[in-house]
Write an enzyme that holds these catalytic residues in place. Structure first.
Site, PDB file in Angstrom:
ATOM      1  N   HIS A  61     -22.183  -3.719  -4.486  1.00  0.00           N
ATOM      2  CA  HIS A  61     -21.708  -4.393  -5.697  1.00  0.00           C
ATOM      3  C   HIS A  61     -21.060  -3.421  -6.676  1.00  0.00           C
ATOM      4  O   HIS A  61     -20.492  -3.838  -7.694  1.00  0.00           O
ATOM      5  CB  HIS A  61     -22.837  -5.199  -6.361  1.00  0.00           C
ATOM      6  CG  HIS A  61     -23.823  -4.414  -7.149  1.00  0.00           C
ATOM      7  ND1 HIS A  61     -25.066  -4.067  -6.681  1.00  0.00           N
ATOM      8  CD2 HIS A  61     -23.761  -3.905  -8.400  1.00  0.00           C
ATOM      9  CE1 HIS A  61     -25.731  -3.391  -7.599  1.00  0.00           C
ATOM     10  NE2 HIS A  61     -24.956  -3.288  -8.650  1.00  0.00           N
ATOM     11  N   ASP A 104     -26.584  -5.125   0.303  1.00  0.00           N
ATOM     12  CA  ASP A 104     -25.936  -4.503  -0.856  1.00  0.00           C
ATOM     13  C   ASP A 104     -25.921  -2.979  -0.687  1.00  0.00           C
ATOM     14  O   ASP A 104     -26.685  -2.254  -1.328  1.00  0.00           O
ATOM     15  CB  ASP A 104     -26.676  -4.910  -2.138  1.00  0.00           C
ATOM     16  CG  ASP A 104     -25.953  -4.483  -3.402  1.00  0.00           C
ATOM     17  OD1 ASP A 104     -24.773  -4.094  -3.315  1.00  0.00           O
ATOM     18  OD2 ASP A 104     -26.580  -4.545  -4.483  1.00  0.00           O
ATOM     19  N   SER A 197     -27.149   1.185 -10.923  1.00  0.00           N
ATOM     20  CA  SER A 197     -26.768   0.592  -9.642  1.00  0.00           C
ATOM     21  C   SER A 197     -26.304   1.653  -8.668  1.00  0.00           C
ATOM     22  O   SER A 197     -25.570   2.576  -9.032  1.00  0.00           O
ATOM     23  CB  SER A 197     -25.617  -0.396  -9.834  1.00  0.00           C
ATOM     24  OG  SER A 197     -26.061  -1.558 -10.467  1.00  0.00           O
TER      25      SER A 197
END
Length: 244
Positions: A61, A104, A197
């Site tokens: 992502h 992911d 992230s």
């Protein structure tokens, strides 16, 4: 329920997008030499880890339409440290089955090969599953106040691994798959946040997970932090590295 995709995922949760460590501490300077800062221009956007001299592992992502500048050997995001090495990400390789609900994980090929130094090192990938209650940690340059407050130096926080059953029960309708691993801090509101992230879950000195998503409030144990389980993607990672 909102998911915080520690970065850009306006999924239903609070993605780690732009996720930062909350309730953590300053990491000892250059004690995490495998950490990478993925930057759009001069602005930090995601974290990652150096798995080969020319490859960084991060979250799918975190993929952008432009080009990342990848900085290795950094402690401070604002300082121009002599230890830093800078590259361009010339190729983004997200997992082919990434669908905003799972898988992911992504590899970035760098424009050159990093020179391994005391401040820039590779990290090994942890094989096998993690035991419930395992003590790990996560690190990043993300939000430290759940309010877009960025740290001056790399942050880290201790993480306790939860069982899949406990994680699924707390998340309710959000699918928690076998290729995910969940963790919580020792206290309420300790964990990763926006900007973290793609950063690592480190267990026994090896990378066991990639920061994926959390709940509306960073570090809320009612919606435990969720990482992509690296051991579920070992073959894919190996195949990509071998063909590049």
């Amino acid at each position: 329920m909102v998911i915080n995709f520690v970065l850009l995922q306006l999924f239903v949760l609070h993605a780690a997008h732009a996720t930062h460590i909350v309730g953590g501490r300053d990491a000892t300077s250059h004690s995490r030499p495998y950490m990478a800062s993925l930057r759009i221009g001069s602005l930090h956007n995601c974290g990652g880890i150096l798995v080969r001299e020319d490859f960084v592992l991060t979250a799918a992502h975190c993929e952008i339409s432009g080009t990342y500048t990848v900085v290795l050997g950094a402690d401070s995001l604002s300082g121009n440290e002599a230890t830093q090495q800078e590259f361009t990400a010339v190729k983004s390789i997200p997992h082919p089955n990434y669908d905003r609900h799972g898988n992911d994980i992504m590899l970035l090929k760098l424009s050159g090969r990093a020179q391994l130094t005391e401040a820039v090192q590779l990290i090994s990938l942890k094989a096998g599953r993690l035991r419930t209650g395992s003590q790990c940690l996560t690190a990043g340059w993300g939000d430290i106040g759940d309010n877009q407050t960025l740290p001056s130096t790399l942050q880290e926080v201790n993480v306790t691994i939860l069982s899949q059953q406990t994680c699924r029960r707390r998340w309710g309708m959000v699918p928690i798959t076998g290729s995910m691993v969940c963790g919580v801090g020792a206290r309420v509101f300790q964990g990763f946040c926006s900007g973290d992230s793609g950063g690592p879950l480190i267990c026994d000195g090896a990378a066991a997970g990639v920061v994926s998503f959390s709940g509306r409030r960073c570090g809320d144990p009612n919606t435990p932090d969720v990482y992509t389980r690296i051991s579920s993607f070992t073959k894919w990672i190996t195949d990509v590295l071998n063909t590049n």
